[in-house]
Write an enzyme that holds these catalytic residues in place. Structure first.
Site, PDB file in Angstrom:
ATOM      1  N   CYS A   1      -5.948  -2.798   1.965  1.00  0.00           N
ATOM      2  CA  CYS A   1      -5.726  -2.734   3.404  1.00  0.00           C
ATOM      3  C   CYS A   1      -6.967  -2.981   4.254  1.00  0.00           C
ATOM      4  CB  CYS A   1      -5.071  -1.399   3.756  1.00  0.00           C
ATOM      5  SG  CYS A   1      -4.300  -1.405   5.399  1.00  0.00           S
TER       6      CYS A   1
ATOM      7  N   GLU B   1       0.833  -1.207   0.000  1.00  0.00           N
ATOM      8  CA  GLU B   1       0.000   0.000   0.000  1.00  0.00           C
ATOM      9  C   GLU B   1       0.873   1.265   0.000  1.00  0.00           C
ATOM     10  OE1 GLU B   1      -3.758   1.870   2.549  1.00  0.00           O
ATOM     11  OE2 GLU B   1      -2.412   0.423   3.487  1.00  0.00           O
TER      12      GLU B   1
ATOM     13  N   LYS C   1      -9.360   2.639  -2.593  1.00  0.00           N
ATOM     14  CA  LYS C   1      -9.599   2.019  -1.296  1.00  0.00           C
ATOM     15  C   LYS C   1     -11.054   2.190  -0.890  1.00  0.00           C
ATOM     16  CE  LYS C   1      -7.350   1.761   3.251  1.00  0.00           C
ATOM     17  NZ  LYS C   1      -6.142   2.211   3.996  1.00  0.00           N
TER      18      LYS C   1
END
Length: 382
Positions: free
Chosen positions: A232, A119, A195
């Site tokens: 994530c 990330e 994300k």
């Protein structure tokens, strides 16, 4: 021994357990044993010279009568930042490019088809600080930024699909996003996945910089299979994995940045469970090291002000739909994990367990529609 010195669970088990007990413990921890993948000696030597760990494993599928094997090699990259966090921005970015270039060269020697970086790999994970400067200067265009152009050159040179998670600046609306850019093996930008879930927990309060993504659960058809990127914090949400799977993902990558005191006990479970539940392969990637920042920061969680927010514990691994998984990379070292997988295994396991056939999706959809209404009343019998 501190958590930053503890190299890996695997090495600890191998050091202290007799061989027969070790085999049984690994069967329980990791499922069916994954075979080691024979890697070229030139790649092993290059990894040693460039000071990073190199491991290789493979997942096999049963031989079918009507479908040939669909073997794909993926590469997972974990690494420290190269320069101190107060070094000039472009120097930090270029140093990361140089380091990743070295590791991708070794991945190419190992025949990797799809590679995924961690990330926001070009920068420190500075979102804990809540400072805007200089961290927003690391943001760049997903379509034609400095890092995307760098990755396009690597993709073309090595005939490799590259997943490049960056801090994206979208110029039309001057907005910032946490984004994974997917570059095809021909060097074209195939698309991007932002994300989907943003944490607001302790040091991880990332909504100072960007908000929930607007690209939905996009799946990318590449030359080597259908892939998705679950960035994530999205790994904590089972429905997030599920929606990528429903859109046809055969491999779901989870590039992350997470520290030991917060999430390490969950790390070995979540991606593996997602692979089982969704009949697909999952790839969990985490950075390593402790990143120190010049300014102290506090995060409204009762902790004293501090200059770092813990040790990134690496431990990147790949899980298969049959419940097995590879051992992880080190908790402390840069590393490249090369995994060969036969995508036919996805359908074979789906035929065995039938989770999607037996799922009550229309019923779930109806009940979820009711659950998000402001006048929702839970169905509780008293």
């Amino acid at each position: 021994m501190s958590t930053t010195e503890f190299e890996s669970l695997d090495k600890c088990l191998e050091s202290h357990l007799p061989e027969e007990e070790l085999k049984e413990v690994k069967r329980i921890l990791y499922g069916k044993e994954t075979k080691k993948l024979e890697l070229p000696s030139s790649a092993v030597d290059a990894a040693t010279d460039r000071d990073f760990e190199l491991k290789g494993f493979q997942f096999d599928a049963a031989q079918e009568q009507l479908r040939p094997p669909r073997k794909v090699r993926v590469g997972l990259v974990q690494h420290h930042i190269v320069l101190p966090t107060d070094a000039p921005v472009m120097e930090q970015v270029n140093a990361m490019h140089s380091r990743i270039g070295e590791m991708v060269e070794v991945a190419a020697m190992c025949g990797v088809n799809i590679i995924c970086f961690q990330e926001t790999w070009t920068m420190p994970f500075a979102f804990c600080t809540r400072e805007k400067e200089p961290w927003l200067e690391f943001s760049e265009s997903a379509e034609n930024g400095h890092t995307t152009r760098f990755c396009q050159e690597l993709a073309t040179k090595h005939n490799m699909v590259i997943i490049s998670p960056i801090l994206e600046r979208e110029d039309v609306h001057n907005t910032v996003w946490n984004t994974a850019v997917v570059i095809s093996n021909s060097g074209n930008v195939l698309g991007k996945s932002r994300k989907h879930h943003i944490p607001r927990i302790g040091d991880f309060n990332e909504s100072t910089y960007y908000m929930e993504g607007d690209t939905g659960h996009t799946v990318f058809q590449t030359h080597f299979g259908k892939i998705a990127v679950n960035i994530c914090y999205g790994r904590h949400h089972p429905l997030n994995w599920f929606m990528y799977s429903m859109n046809g993902a055969e491999i779901i990558f989870n590039p992350s940045a997470t520290v030991g005191t917060l999430s390490e006990p969950m790390w070995p479970i979540e991606a593996r469970n997602a692979a089982i539940a969704n009949h697909c392969f999952t790839c969990a990637i985490n950075r390593v090291g402790t990143e120190h920042f010049k300014s102290e920061f506090t995060s409204g969680d009762g902790q004293k002000a501090h200059h770092d927010f813990g040790h990134f514990y690496g431990s990147s691994y790949v899980a298969a739909p049959d419940g097995s998984r590879t051992p992880g990379l080190s908790r402390t070292r840069d590393g490249l994990l090369v995994v060969e997988m036969d995508l036919n295994l996805n359908r074979q396991i789906s035929d065995r367990w039938n989770f999607k056939m037996t799922g009550r999706y229309s019923e779930y959809a109806e009940e979820l529609t009711e659950a998000v209404r402001p006048d929702f009343k839970p169905k509780i019998v008293k």
